[in-house]
Design a protein around this motif. Structure first.
Motif, mmCIF file in Angstrom:
data_model
loop_
_atom_site.group_PDB
_atom_site.id
_atom_site.type_symbol
_atom_site.label_atom_id
_atom_site.label_comp_id
_atom_site.label_asym_id
_atom_site.label_seq_id
_atom_site.Cartn_x
_atom_site.Cartn_y
_atom_site.Cartn_z
ATOM 1 N N LEU A 11 -104.813 -41.323 -5.756
ATOM 2 C CA LEU A 11 -104.238 -41.385 -7.101
ATOM 3 C C LEU A 11 -104.869 -40.340 -8.019
ATOM 4 C CD1 LEU A 11 -103.862 -45.234 -7.683
ATOM 5 C CD2 LEU A 11 -102.078 -43.566 -7.156
ATOM 6 N N GLU A 12 -106.171 -40.136 -7.897
ATOM 7 C CA GLU A 12 -106.836 -39.103 -8.700
ATOM 8 C C GLU A 12 -106.314 -37.713 -8.328
ATOM 9 O OE1 GLU A 12 -111.007 -39.799 -8.089
ATOM 10 O OE2 GLU A 12 -111.075 -41.365 -9.623
ATOM 11 N N SER A 13 -106.089 -37.481 -7.048
ATOM 12 C CA SER A 13 -105.525 -36.201 -6.607
ATOM 13 C C SER A 13 -104.129 -36.014 -7.176
ATOM 14 C CB SER A 13 -105.467 -36.137 -5.081
ATOM 15 O OG SER A 13 -106.764 -36.152 -4.543
ATOM 16 N N PHE A 14 -103.350 -37.083 -7.153
ATOM 17 C CA PHE A 14 -101.998 -37.011 -7.702
ATOM 18 C C PHE A 14 -102.025 -36.684 -9.191
ATOM 19 C CE2 PHE A 14 -98.775 -39.116 -10.247
ATOM 20 C CZ PHE A 14 -97.661 -38.406 -9.839
ATOM 21 N N THR A 15 -102.921 -37.321 -9.942
ATOM 22 C CA THR A 15 -102.957 -37.062 -11.384
ATOM 23 C C THR A 15 -103.371 -35.621 -11.674
ATOM 24 O OG1 THR A 15 -105.180 -38.000 -11.621
ATOM 25 C CG2 THR A 15 -103.329 -39.482 -12.045
ATOM 26 N N SER A 16 -104.255 -35.072 -10.834
ATOM 27 C CA SER A 16 -104.623 -33.659 -10.991
ATOM 28 C C SER A 16 -103.422 -32.767 -10.713
ATOM 29 C CB SER A 16 -105.764 -33.293 -10.046
ATOM 30 O OG SER A 16 -106.930 -33.970 -10.414
ATOM 31 N N PHE A 17 -102.687 -33.074 -9.648
ATOM 32 C CA PHE A 17 -101.472 -32.333 -9.310
ATOM 33 C C PHE A 17 -100.473 -32.421 -10.452
ATOM 34 C CE2 PHE A 17 -97.090 -33.223 -7.989
ATOM 35 C CZ PHE A 17 -96.706 -31.967 -7.524
ATOM 36 N N ARG A 18 -100.265 -33.636 -10.953
ATOM 37 C CA ARG A 18 -99.286 -33.840 -12.018
ATOM 38 C C ARG A 18 -99.685 -33.091 -13.280
ATOM 39 N NH1 ARG A 18 -98.748 -39.638 -14.149
ATOM 40 N NH2 ARG A 18 -100.524 -38.882 -15.299
ATOM 41 N N GLU A 44 -87.053 -35.080 -17.033
ATOM 42 C CA GLU A 44 -86.536 -36.150 -16.174
ATOM 43 C C GLU A 44 -86.783 -35.820 -14.708
ATOM 44 O OE1 GLU A 44 -82.433 -36.632 -17.299
ATOM 45 O OE2 GLU A 44 -82.933 -38.103 -18.851
ATOM 46 N N GLY A 45 -86.571 -34.551 -14.348
ATOM 47 C CA GLY A 45 -86.828 -34.133 -12.971
ATOM 48 C C GLY A 45 -88.292 -34.295 -12.604
ATOM 49 N N LEU A 46 -89.179 -33.896 -13.497
ATOM 50 C CA LEU A 46 -90.615 -34.042 -13.268
ATOM 51 C C LEU A 46 -91.000 -35.513 -13.148
ATOM 52 C CD1 LEU A 46 -93.449 -32.834 -13.056
ATOM 53 C CD2 LEU A 46 -93.530 -32.824 -15.551
ATOM 54 N N SER A 47 -90.435 -36.326 -14.003
ATOM 55 C CA SER A 47 -90.712 -37.760 -13.961
ATOM 56 C C SER A 47 -90.228 -38.381 -12.654
ATOM 57 C CB SER A 47 -90.051 -38.450 -15.156
ATOM 58 O OG SER A 47 -90.260 -39.833 -15.107
ATOM 59 N N ASN A 48 -89.026 -38.005 -12.223
ATOM 60 C CA ASN A 48 -88.492 -38.529 -10.959
ATOM 61 C C ASN A 48 -89.338 -38.088 -9.772
ATOM 62 O OD1 ASN A 48 -86.363 -39.904 -12.157
ATOM 63 N ND2 ASN A 48 -84.967 -38.175 -11.989
ATOM 64 N N LEU A 49 -89.770 -36.820 -9.774
ATOM 65 C CA LEU A 49 -90.635 -36.329 -8.708
ATOM 66 C C LEU A 49 -91.939 -37.113 -8.691
ATOM 67 C CD1 LEU A 49 -91.389 -34.306 -6.475
ATOM 68 C CD2 LEU A 49 -92.156 -32.754 -8.294
ATOM 69 N N SER A 50 -92.531 -37.317 -9.839
ATOM 70 C CA SER A 50 -93.780 -38.080 -9.934
ATOM 71 C C SER A 50 -93.597 -39.499 -9.409
ATOM 72 C CB SER A 50 -94.274 -38.124 -11.380
ATOM 73 O OG SER A 50 -94.601 -36.841 -11.823
ATOM 74 N N ASP A 51 -92.498 -40.124 -9.789
ATOM 75 C CA ASP A 51 -92.218 -41.480 -9.311
ATOM 76 C C ASP A 51 -92.122 -41.522 -7.787
ATOM 77 O OD1 ASP A 51 -92.109 -42.325 -11.939
ATOM 78 O OD2 ASP A 51 -89.917 -42.517 -11.998
#
Length: 74
Positions: A11-18, A44-51
């Motif tokens: 999750l920490e890696s994901f937040t860094s990526f995001r 919206e695209g970024l949010s969907n990708l993150s989800d």
């Protein structure tokens, strides 16, 4: 035995990526003229990708956890 990245580390890696992705999108918006509707589409695209990434992480770790539990009970 569980090996590899802990769920918290993933999750920490994901937040860094995001965060990096957010910064790149912000820079793209600053350099180009975006209409409000286009900007909404980008976010919206970024949010969907993150989800999708978060759901994939959850599925992956749930699968690993299920495998470990199954191995322990066998």
């Amino acid at each position: 035995k569980g090996e590899g990245l802990s769920f918290k580390d993933a999750l920490e890696s994901f937040t860094s990526f995001r965060k990096g992705f957010d910064d790149a999108v912000i820079e793209l918006v600053r350099r180009n003229s975006f209409e409000a509707e286009e900007l909404v589409e980008v976010w919206e695209g970024l949010s969907n990708l993150s989800d999708q990434i978060l759901l994939g992480l959850g599925d992956a770790y749930e699968g690993v956890r299920g495998s470990v539990v199954a191995s322990a009970t066998s």
